[in-house]
Scaffold this active site. Structure first.
Site, PDB file in Angstrom:
ATOM      1  N   SER A 288       0.832  -1.204   0.000  1.00 29.60           N
ATOM      2  CA  SER A 288       0.000   0.000   0.000  1.00 29.60           C
ATOM      3  C   SER A 288       0.865   1.251   0.000  1.00 29.60           C
ATOM      4  O   SER A 288       0.432   2.310  -0.439  1.00 29.60           O
ATOM      5  CB  SER A 288      -0.881   0.043   1.244  1.00 29.60           C
ATOM      6  OG  SER A 288      -1.607  -1.135   1.368  1.00 29.60           O
TER       7      SER A 288
ATOM      8  N   HIS B 118      -1.276  -2.816  -7.242  1.00 28.04           N
ATOM      9  CA  HIS B 118      -2.036  -2.458  -6.045  1.00 28.04           C
ATOM     10  C   HIS B 118      -3.519  -2.719  -6.247  1.00 28.04           C
ATOM     11  O   HIS B 118      -4.210  -1.955  -6.910  1.00 28.04           O
ATOM     12  CB  HIS B 118      -1.775  -0.985  -5.697  1.00 28.04           C
ATOM     13  CG  HIS B 118      -2.344  -0.562  -4.387  1.00 28.04           C
ATOM     14  ND1 HIS B 118      -2.849   0.692  -4.156  1.00 28.04           N
ATOM     15  CD2 HIS B 118      -2.491  -1.236  -3.216  1.00 28.04           C
ATOM     16  CE1 HIS B 118      -3.275   0.769  -2.908  1.00 28.04           C
ATOM     17  NE2 HIS B 118      -3.069  -0.392  -2.322  1.00 28.04           N
TER      18      HIS B 118
ATOM     19  N   GLU C 153      -3.874  -0.408  -9.449  1.00 28.83           N
ATOM     20  CA  GLU C 153      -2.852   0.589  -9.769  1.00 28.83           C
ATOM     21  C   GLU C 153      -1.589  -0.174 -10.177  1.00 28.83           C
ATOM     22  O   GLU C 153      -1.079  -0.978  -9.397  1.00 28.83           O
ATOM     23  CB  GLU C 153      -2.566   1.475  -8.552  1.00 28.83           C
ATOM     24  CG  GLU C 153      -3.719   2.412  -8.213  1.00 28.83           C
ATOM     25  CD  GLU C 153      -3.463   3.282  -6.979  1.00 28.83           C
ATOM     26  OE1 GLU C 153      -4.037   4.374  -6.911  1.00 28.83           O
ATOM     27  OE2 GLU C 153      -2.697   2.868  -6.089  1.00 28.83           O
TER      28      GLU C 153
ATOM     29  N   ASN D 242      -5.189   6.715  -2.988  1.00 28.53           N
ATOM     30  CA  ASN D 242      -5.082   7.066  -1.571  1.00 28.53           C
ATOM     31  C   ASN D 242      -4.582   8.498  -1.388  1.00 28.53           C
ATOM     32  O   ASN D 242      -5.005   9.205  -0.480  1.00 28.53           O
ATOM     33  CB  ASN D 242      -4.161   6.092  -0.829  1.00 28.53           C
ATOM     34  CG  ASN D 242      -4.845   4.751  -0.604  1.00 28.53           C
ATOM     35  OD1 ASN D 242      -6.073   4.654  -0.669  1.00 28.53           O
ATOM     36  ND2 ASN D 242      -4.068   3.721  -0.357  1.00 28.53           N
TER      37      ASN D 242
HETATM   38  N1  LIG Z   1      -6.256  -5.043   3.562  1.00 21.36           N
HETATM   39  C1  LIG Z   1      -6.371  -4.066   2.687  1.00 21.36           C
HETATM   40  O1  LIG Z   1      -7.380  -3.342   2.639  1.00 21.36           O
HETATM   41  C2  LIG Z   1      -5.271  -3.836   1.671  1.00 21.36           C
HETATM   42  C3  LIG Z   1      -5.573  -3.145   0.487  1.00 21.36           C
HETATM   43  C4  LIG Z   1      -4.571  -2.987  -0.474  1.00 21.36           C
HETATM   44  C5  LIG Z   1      -3.287  -3.470  -0.220  1.00 21.36           C
HETATM   45  N2  LIG Z   1      -3.021  -4.111   0.978  1.00 21.36           N
HETATM   46  C6  LIG Z   1      -1.659  -4.629   1.173  1.00 21.36           C
HETATM   47  O2  LIG Z   1      -1.669  -6.015   0.918  1.00 21.36           O
HETATM   48  C7  LIG Z   1      -0.693  -6.687   1.725  1.00 21.36           C
HETATM   49  C8  LIG Z   1      -1.372  -7.773   2.544  1.00 21.36           C
HETATM   50  O3  LIG Z   1      -2.373  -7.208   3.358  1.00 21.36           O
HETATM   51  P1  LIG Z   1      -3.499  -8.081   4.045  1.00 21.36           P
HETATM   52  O4  LIG Z   1      -4.519  -7.127   4.571  1.00 21.36           O
HETATM   53  O5  LIG Z   1      -3.931  -9.170   3.145  1.00 21.36           O
HETATM   54  O6  LIG Z   1      -2.678  -8.703   5.284  1.00 21.36           O
HETATM   55  P2  LIG Z   1      -3.014 -10.000   6.140  1.00 21.36           P
HETATM   56  O7  LIG Z   1      -2.319  -9.818   7.443  1.00 21.36           O
HETATM   57  O8  LIG Z   1      -4.475 -10.286   6.117  1.00 21.36           O
HETATM   58  O9  LIG Z   1      -2.281 -11.179   5.335  1.00 21.36           O
HETATM   59  C9  LIG Z   1      -0.906 -11.329   5.250  1.00 21.36           C
HETATM   60  C10 LIG Z   1      -0.636 -12.805   5.126  1.00 21.36           C
HETATM   61  O10 LIG Z   1       0.705 -13.017   4.701  1.00 21.36           O
HETATM   62  C11 LIG Z   1       1.153 -14.216   5.288  1.00 21.36           C
HETATM   63  N3  LIG Z   1       2.621 -14.235   5.244  1.00 21.36           N
HETATM   64  C12 LIG Z   1       3.495 -13.454   5.908  1.00 21.36           C
HETATM   65  N4  LIG Z   1       4.768 -13.776   5.580  1.00 21.36           N
HETATM   66  C13 LIG Z   1       4.691 -14.784   4.675  1.00 21.36           C
HETATM   67  C14 LIG Z   1       5.656 -15.557   3.959  1.00 21.36           C
HETATM   68  N5  LIG Z   1       6.960 -15.348   4.113  1.00 21.36           N
HETATM   69  N6  LIG Z   1       5.207 -16.503   3.102  1.00 21.36           N
HETATM   70  C15 LIG Z   1       3.893 -16.708   2.935  1.00 21.36           C
HETATM   71  N7  LIG Z   1       2.949 -16.029   3.592  1.00 21.36           N
HETATM   72  C16 LIG Z   1       3.330 -15.071   4.436  1.00 21.36           C
HETATM   73  C17 LIG Z   1       0.576 -14.201   6.680  1.00 21.36           C
HETATM   74  O11 LIG Z   1       0.509 -15.495   7.242  1.00 21.36           O
HETATM   75  C18 LIG Z   1      -0.811 -13.584   6.420  1.00 21.36           C
HETATM   76  O12 LIG Z   1      -1.803 -14.590   6.248  1.00 21.36           O
HETATM   77  C19 LIG Z   1      -0.044  -5.590   2.563  1.00 21.36           C
HETATM   78  O13 LIG Z   1       1.123  -5.167   1.932  1.00 21.36           O
HETATM   79  C20 LIG Z   1      -1.098  -4.497   2.572  1.00 21.36           C
HETATM   80  O14 LIG Z   1      -0.541  -3.218   2.788  1.00 21.36           O
HETATM   81  C21 LIG Z   1      -3.992  -4.304   1.907  1.00 21.36           C
END
Ligand SMILES: NC(=O)c1ccc[n+]([C@@H]2O[C@H](COP(=O)([O-])OP(=O)(O)OC[C@H]3O[C@@H](n4cnc5c(N)ncnc54)[C@H](O)[C@@H]3O)[C@@H](O)[C@H]2O)c1
Length: 406
Positions: A120, A141, A153, A191
């Site tokens: 993000s 993104h 994005e 954003n």
């Molecule tokens: N949640 C949102 O609204 C949103 C929107 C756009 C972008 N993002 C971005 O997306 C990314 C993920 O966010 P999220 O909300 O899904 O987080 P989340 O915490 O729900 O999921 C992250 C997952 O990654 C796994 N993980 C961590 N290290 C790992 C590895 N080495 N190998 C395999 N799996 C691994 C964890 O077990 C976890 O299940 C972040 O960078 C976040 O900034 C989030």
């Protein structure tokens, strides 16, 4: 341009499982890696339930759902990544973790494999530098919830090749998404522009111009699906404040967050999920207007009485113009991003630049100067806006503004 025959996703949380679902739904095989078998299985169940709800809604048959779900493989190792053409990482928002994932992947994937990150706010350029394939690292993104939100994005790092950009744009289209191209900058496109607007709403609230409800009502009257305060409560005040601080760090004074949002964080008012944010959802917290009054006394801020909703929209338009001025994106992609990413009202042109063209760029300039007198430097008009006005390109009424009007 390369074709994507198989994709990998690393991280099967909120975003990763949604992204893997989207890929399989388009008929492309996808392998998703999690930290351990248990989490991998959990991600599989999430994807399965997304298919089940499509079947229940009558959108696809059970047969079709089964066939598409069969394209999903979950794993706790990188072994099945040996033939993927792209990997999208969606692990925790932590630069070191993401870099480690890409470095580990390099031992398993073919040389041509593209590394896309769903970050993000982290530096995509820094991630690219940490790999042996900087020209193949890119931001992709997705927005939450990934199965529903159409926008992606596409954000090249400084080192990313044009071929990688084009492949990822085509790939996004093959997922039935709307890709927009965005040069890397803090907050990327949606954003960044949205936060300029939300922050202005928070300043108006702090200054006592209107209540949260009045500001939200004005936004709904304008045509938005919801007002800025309802939106921040939905997204999470903690998430919003984090973005606000990243933008402040990146752009300085113009993006200084209204301090009222930090108070919400201190009081554990993280939004709807926490039972209270700007509004109370049953937790029994005091009205935010009371906090605003207290803060005005503390900070020596004069209460203002007249609220003009244009204040929010001009903040949004000016940020959109700065994005254009900095060549972060094209006018078309800026508006498309705000339409698909935030639901910018169609009746108002479907995007901030078209809306500016409709009301007239001379009028945007006039209001900016007026707001600058009242609220200060952050409303200082961009040189690009002044140039358009100097050229007589005032928008719809002159046939040319940010867009051509025939
Ligand atoms: N949640 C949102 O609204 C949103 C929107 C756009 C972008 N993002 C971005 O997306 C990314 C993920 O966010 P999220 O909300 O899904 O987080 P989340 O915490 O729900 O999921 C992250 C997952 O990654 C796994 N993980 C961590 N290290 C790992 C590895 N080495 N190998 C395999 N799996 C691994 C964890 O077990 C976890 O299940 C972040 O960078 C976040 O900034 C989030």
């Amino acid at each position: 341009m390369a074709y994507i025959y198989k994709a990998g996703v690393v991280g099967g949380g909120t975003m990763g499982s949604g992204i893997a679902y989207v890929i399989s739904y388009s008929g492309i095989p996808v392998v998703l890696k999690e930290i351990d078998e248990e989490r991998a299985q959990k991600a599989y169940e999430t994807i399965k339930s997304l298919y089940e709800s499509r079947v229940q809604k009558g959108r696809i048959t059970e047969d079709e759902a089964e066939r598409r779900l069969a394209l999903v493989e979950v794993t706790s190792s990188y072994e099945p990544f040996s033939d993927v053409d792209i990997v999208i990482e969606a692990v925790f928002e932590d630069l070191e973790t993401k870099i480690r994932v890409f470095q580990e992947l390099e031992n398993y994937v073919p040389e041509h494999t593209i590394f896309a990150t769903n970050t993000s706010a982290l530096s995509i350029t820094a991630m690219a530098s940490a790999t042996k394939r900087p020209d193949k690292v890119i931001g992709m993104h997705f927005f939450y919830p990934a199965p529903v939100m159409k926008l992606v994005e596409v954000i090249p790092a400084l080192q990313t090749s044009e071929e990688t950009v084009q492949t990822v744009i085509e790939f996004s289209e093959s997922l039935s998404k709307i890709p927009i191209r965005v040069e890397e900058c803090p907050g990327f496109l949606v954003n960044r522009i949205l936060m300029a607007y939300m922050n202005e709403a928070a300043w108006a609230l702090l200054e006592g111009e209107a209540t949260a409800q009045e500001i939200d009502n004005a936004a709904r009257e304008f045509g938005w699906p919801m007002g800025p305060f309802t939106l921040i409560d939905e997204l999470g005040v903690d998430v919003g404040v984090k973005v606000a601080h990243i933008l402040h760090e990146g752009y300085g004074e113009r993006m200084k967050p209204a301090p009222i949002l930090d108070v919400l964080i201190k009081e554990g008012r993280f939004g709807k999920k926490a039972g209270a944010g700007v509004y109370d959802y049953g937790k029994g917290v005091r009205p935010i207007e009371e906090i605003a009054e207290e803060m005005r006394k503390e900070l020596g801020i004069q209460k203002r009485n007249s609220f003009d909703y244009n204040r929010l929209m001009i903040a949004m338009i000016n940020e959109a113009i700065l994005v254009l001025q900095e060549k972060v994106s094209s006018a078309r992609d800026i508006d498309l991003g705000m339409l698909a990413g935030t639901g910018f009202p169609q009746a108002k042109g479907g995007g901030p630049l078209m809306y500016a063209d409709i009301i007239g760029l001379d009028e945007v300039l006039r209001m900016s100067l007026e707001f600058e007198k009242i609220y200060g430097w952050r409303f200082h008009p961009s040189y690009l806006l002044k140039k358009y006005v100097d050229a007589g390109w005032l928008g719809k009424k002159t046939g040319k503004g940010f867009f051509e009007h025939v």
